[in-house]
Scaffold this motif. Structure first.
Motif, mmCIF file in Angstrom:
data_model
loop_
_atom_site.group_PDB
_atom_site.id
_atom_site.type_symbol
_atom_site.label_atom_id
_atom_site.label_comp_id
_atom_site.label_asym_id
_atom_site.label_seq_id
_atom_site.Cartn_x
_atom_site.Cartn_y
_atom_site.Cartn_z
ATOM 1 N N GLY A 1 0.865 -1.208 0.129
ATOM 2 C CA GLY A 1 0.119 0.309 0.101
ATOM 3 C C GLY A 1 0.695 1.414 0.178
ATOM 4 N N SER B 1 0.284 2.102 7.029
ATOM 5 C CA SER B 1 0.148 0.710 7.188
ATOM 6 C C SER B 1 1.213 -0.080 6.638
ATOM 7 C CB SER B 1 -1.153 0.149 6.516
ATOM 8 O OG SER B 1 -1.341 0.113 5.326
ATOM 9 N N ASP C 1 -16.456 10.118 13.022
ATOM 10 C CA ASP C 1 -15.604 10.037 11.942
ATOM 11 C C ASP C 1 -14.671 8.692 12.120
ATOM 12 O OD1 ASP C 1 -16.713 12.111 10.970
ATOM 13 O OD2 ASP C 1 -14.886 13.530 11.255
ATOM 14 N N SER D 1 -15.114 5.845 9.286
ATOM 15 C CA SER D 1 -14.093 5.422 8.718
ATOM 16 C C SER D 1 -13.772 3.938 8.692
ATOM 17 C CB SER D 1 -12.953 6.247 8.965
ATOM 18 O OG SER D 1 -12.654 5.992 10.332
ATOM 19 N N ILE D 2 -14.142 3.330 10.165
ATOM 20 C CA ILE D 2 -13.790 1.856 10.269
ATOM 21 C C ILE D 2 -14.651 0.976 9.470
ATOM 22 C CG2 ILE D 2 -13.671 0.293 12.106
ATOM 23 C CD1 ILE D 2 -12.532 2.260 13.995
ATOM 24 N N ARG E 1 -16.415 2.009 6.824
ATOM 25 C CA ARG E 1 -16.323 1.822 5.207
ATOM 26 C C ARG E 1 -14.867 1.460 4.891
ATOM 27 N NH1 ARG E 1 -16.789 8.623 4.112
ATOM 28 N NH2 ARG E 1 -19.210 8.610 4.236
ATOM 29 N N SER E 2 -13.965 1.204 5.845
ATOM 30 C CA SER E 2 -12.714 0.408 5.521
ATOM 31 C C SER E 2 -13.224 -1.172 5.463
ATOM 32 C CB SER E 2 -11.815 0.544 6.518
ATOM 33 O OG SER E 2 -11.086 2.033 6.381
ATOM 34 N N ILE E 3 -13.905 -1.632 6.567
ATOM 35 C CA ILE E 3 -14.305 -2.869 6.697
ATOM 36 C C ILE E 3 -15.238 -3.439 5.662
ATOM 37 C CG2 ILE E 3 -15.472 -4.573 7.955
ATOM 38 C CD1 ILE E 3 -14.592 -3.187 10.408
ATOM 39 N N ALA F 1 -15.309 -1.959 2.358
ATOM 40 C CA ALA F 1 -14.730 -2.164 1.290
ATOM 41 C C ALA F 1 -13.630 -3.375 1.169
ATOM 42 C CB ALA F 1 -13.619 -0.905 1.081
ATOM 43 N N GLN F 2 -13.149 -3.949 2.329
ATOM 44 C CA GLN F 2 -12.260 -4.985 2.141
ATOM 45 C C GLN F 2 -13.239 -6.226 1.844
ATOM 46 O OE1 GLN F 2 -8.993 -5.135 1.938
ATOM 47 N NE2 GLN F 2 -9.093 -2.870 2.252
ATOM 48 N N CYS G 1 -14.558 -6.200 -1.635
ATOM 49 C CA CYS G 1 -13.284 -6.724 -2.456
ATOM 50 C C CYS G 1 -13.160 -8.148 -2.403
ATOM 51 C CB CYS G 1 -12.090 -6.061 -2.046
ATOM 52 S SG CYS G 1 -11.897 -4.256 -2.467
#
Length: 247
Positions: free
Chosen positions: A57, A61, A134, A138-139, A141-143, A145-146, A149
């Motif tokens: 990435g 991270s 927020d 954000s957490i 949305r990240s989870i 998105a993963q 995918c």
């Protein structure tokens, strides 16, 4: 003998999938002029062209996983180890731990407020703990998105028509299911977390030795399979299945 033929085709597809994913090494002269440095002449694992930091990435991270800042990486790994020890070895439950943490926080605030009155001081203002919205957004949305995918990747393998990749994915899920039956979900997550914080940095440090070892192992596997194919599988008679017409 349909069962033997089916086993042969499955083994052949799996071995070809592993062998095709790793390109063969090409012999390059030491004095041959190339476009880049000596590193560009070395075949990386699975045909990798970019550095490990970029594949992870390239952000914060990746810095944590590759131990660019040793204090932060060690702190993250220590925190994960402490959580695993609390829940796995000391048999704490999540609800009990949350209740204990809230009770200690309330006790600290109570002592803070009343200690100023005992020492004849004006009561001081207790700092309020408030998490911004927020962070949770954000957490989530990240989870999400993963997860999307991963689902898209599995659906592409199922609908893509590539039998080799499909069988490799099924075999990987089967191995993961066996590992999950040996230990609980928390231990599996902790093992994956520790592996993510140790294997990339070790590979980055010893990538030449690891790539050379993996290429030799896959070449040996390919040679052994060719011997078994020539000595055993090629001698198995291939039956012709002609469907009977039903009137």
């Amino acid at each position: 003998m349909p069962e033997k033929i089916t086993a042969e085709s499955l083994l052949s597809n799996l071995v070809e999938t592993i062998a095709d994913s790793v390109p063969k090494q090409k012999s390059v002269s030491f004095f041959e002029e190339g476009e880049g440095s000596v590193t560009s002449r070395i075949n990386r694992l699975f045909g990798r062209q970019k550095p490990v930091h970029h594949l992870l990435g390239g952000g914060k991270s990746a810095d944590v996983l590759l131990w660019r800042n040793k204090k932060i990486s060690a702190g993250v790994l220590t925190g994960a180890t402490a959580i695993w020890v609390l829940f796995e070895w000391l048999n704490y439950h999540l609800l009990s731990l949350i209740c204990f943490a809230l009770a200690l926080g309330m006790l600290a605030q109570f002592v803070w407020i009343n200690a100023s009155g005992l020492m004849n001081r004006s009561p001081s203002q207790v700092p309020r703990l408030e998490l911004p919205d927020d962070i949770f957004v954000s957490i989530g949305r990240s989870i999400g998105a993963q997860v999307n995918c991963a689902l898209q990747f599995l659906q592409d393998l199922s609908c893509g028509g590539n039998l080799k990749q499909f069988l490799a994915a099924i075999a990987s899920l089967w191995v993961a299911a066996i590992i999950g039956s040996w230990c609980n979900f928390l231990t599996v997550m902790y093992i994956g977390f520790v592996a993510a914080h140790t294997l990339p940095v070790l590979y980055e440090r010893y990538e030449d030795e690891v790539d050379d070892f993996v290429y030799k192992a896959f070449d040996q596997l390919r040679n052994n399979y060719q011997k078994v194919d020539a000595g055993v599988f090629s001698k198995i008679p291939k039956g012709k299945f002609n469907g009977k017409k039903h009137e």
